[in-house]
Design a protein around this motif. Structure first.
Motif, PDB file in Angstrom:
ATOM      1  N   SER A 150       1.603  -5.985   3.338  1.00 58.43           N
ATOM      2  CA  SER A 150       2.557  -5.793   4.761  1.00 58.43           C
ATOM      3  C   SER A 150       2.541  -4.442   5.589  1.00 58.43           C
ATOM      4  CB  SER A 150       4.129  -6.122   4.069  1.00 58.43           C
ATOM      5  OG  SER A 150       4.606  -4.934   3.637  1.00 58.43           O
ATOM      6  N   TYR A 151       1.900  -3.309   4.661  1.00 61.18           N
ATOM      7  CA  TYR A 151       1.755  -2.077   5.421  1.00 61.18           C
ATOM      8  C   TYR A 151       0.388  -2.053   6.085  1.00 61.18           C
ATOM      9  CZ  TYR A 151       6.002  -0.608   2.973  1.00 61.18           C
ATOM     10  OH  TYR A 151       7.387  -0.337   2.421  1.00 61.18           O
ATOM     11  N   VAL A 188       1.857  -7.509   8.141  1.00 61.71           N
ATOM     12  CA  VAL A 188       3.279  -8.060   8.064  1.00 61.71           C
ATOM     13  C   VAL A 188       3.302  -9.595   8.108  1.00 61.71           C
ATOM     14  CG1 VAL A 188       5.667  -8.230   9.067  1.00 61.71           C
ATOM     15  CG2 VAL A 188       4.450  -5.917   8.899  1.00 61.71           C
ATOM     16  N   HIS A 247       9.506  -5.096   0.820  1.00 54.15           N
ATOM     17  CA  HIS A 247       8.325  -4.353   1.776  1.00 54.15           C
ATOM     18  C   HIS A 247       8.148  -4.793   2.899  1.00 54.15           C
ATOM     19  CE1 HIS A 247       8.029  -1.020  -1.105  1.00 54.15           C
ATOM     20  NE2 HIS A 247       8.424  -1.819  -2.187  1.00 54.15           N
ATOM     21  N   GLN A 268      10.633  -3.531   5.480  1.00 53.03           N
ATOM     22  CA  GLN A 268      10.322  -2.128   5.675  1.00 53.03           C
ATOM     23  C   GLN A 268       9.135  -1.997   6.500  1.00 53.03           C
ATOM     24  OE1 GLN A 268      12.057   0.959   3.926  1.00 53.03           O
ATOM     25  NE2 GLN A 268      13.462  -1.079   4.142  1.00 53.03           N
ATOM     26  N   ALA A 269       8.103  -2.793   6.252  1.00 53.70           N
ATOM     27  CA  ALA A 269       6.808  -2.578   7.220  1.00 53.70           C
ATOM     28  C   ALA A 269       6.939  -3.128   8.327  1.00 53.70           C
ATOM     29  CB  ALA A 269       5.687  -3.473   6.375  1.00 53.70           C
ATOM     30  N   SER A 303       6.464  -1.191  11.751  1.00 54.93           N
ATOM     31  CA  SER A 303       5.622  -1.652  13.028  1.00 54.93           C
ATOM     32  C   SER A 303       6.297  -1.511  14.383  1.00 54.93           C
ATOM     33  CB  SER A 303       5.137  -2.947  12.717  1.00 54.93           C
ATOM     34  OG  SER A 303       4.192  -2.734  11.520  1.00 54.93           O
ATOM     35  N   TRP A 317       5.123   5.652   6.704  1.00 48.81           N
ATOM     36  CA  TRP A 317       4.157   4.635   6.371  1.00 48.81           C
ATOM     37  C   TRP A 317       3.705   4.951   5.094  1.00 48.81           C
ATOM     38  CZ3 TRP A 317      -0.707   4.892   4.859  1.00 48.81           C
ATOM     39  CH2 TRP A 317      -1.449   3.582   4.811  1.00 48.81           C
ATOM     40  N   GLY A 338       6.223   4.412   2.193  1.00 55.72           N
ATOM     41  CA  GLY A 338       6.421   3.044   2.151  1.00 55.72           C
ATOM     42  C   GLY A 338       5.429   2.303   1.005  1.00 55.72           C
ATOM     43  N   ILE A 339       4.292   2.546   1.546  1.00 56.40           N
ATOM     44  CA  ILE A 339       2.980   2.045   0.953  1.00 56.40           C
ATOM     45  C   ILE A 339       3.208   2.544  -0.443  1.00 56.40           C
ATOM     46  CG2 ILE A 339       1.261   3.790   1.635  1.00 56.40           C
ATOM     47  CD1 ILE A 339      -0.449   1.027   1.861  1.00 56.40           C
TER      48      ILE A 339
END
Length: 108
Positions: A15-16, A22, A40, A43-44, A48, A78, A81-82
């Motif tokens: 998704s990242y 996504v 996630h 979040q992604a 974006s 980013w 998140g990843i």
């Protein structure tokens, strides 16, 4: 719980990968819903949309300082998140993550 995280990890990490990641992750998660992957994906998706929105706004200013600040800010979020997805954690992205969870709550 750990089994659920392992099953959703691929979709969460995917998704990242830009905005296309996504949509790929959403299709990966559409059959068997996984709460870790859904977290996630939200979040992604938020990142974006934030990237596109800020890019459109900031493109009106011809200032490298503003552009670089945006890139650094979003790159840090980013990365956070990843790495959260890779480590199997569901920690919201700083500043915006809780909003993304609320705004995109219909994505599961």
């Amino acid at each position: 719980m750990n089994n659920s995280i392992e099953k959703g990890k691929t979709a969460a990490i995917t998704s990242y990968i830009l905005i296309i990641g996504v949509f790929i992750a959403m299709s990966m998660n559409s059959e068997n819903k996984n709460s870790f992957a859904s977290f996630h994906i939200r979040q992604a998706l938020g990142l974006s949309i934030t990237f596109i929105s800020l890019g459109l706004i900031i493109s009106n200013f011809d200032s490298p300082m503003i552009s670089i600040s945006m890139w650094v800010f979003l790159s840090v979020l980013w990365t956070y998140g990843i790495f959260s997805a890779i480590n199997g954690e569901t920690k919201p992205i700083p500043l915006l993550g809780n909003y993304f969870q609320k705004w995109f709550s219909n994505i599961s």
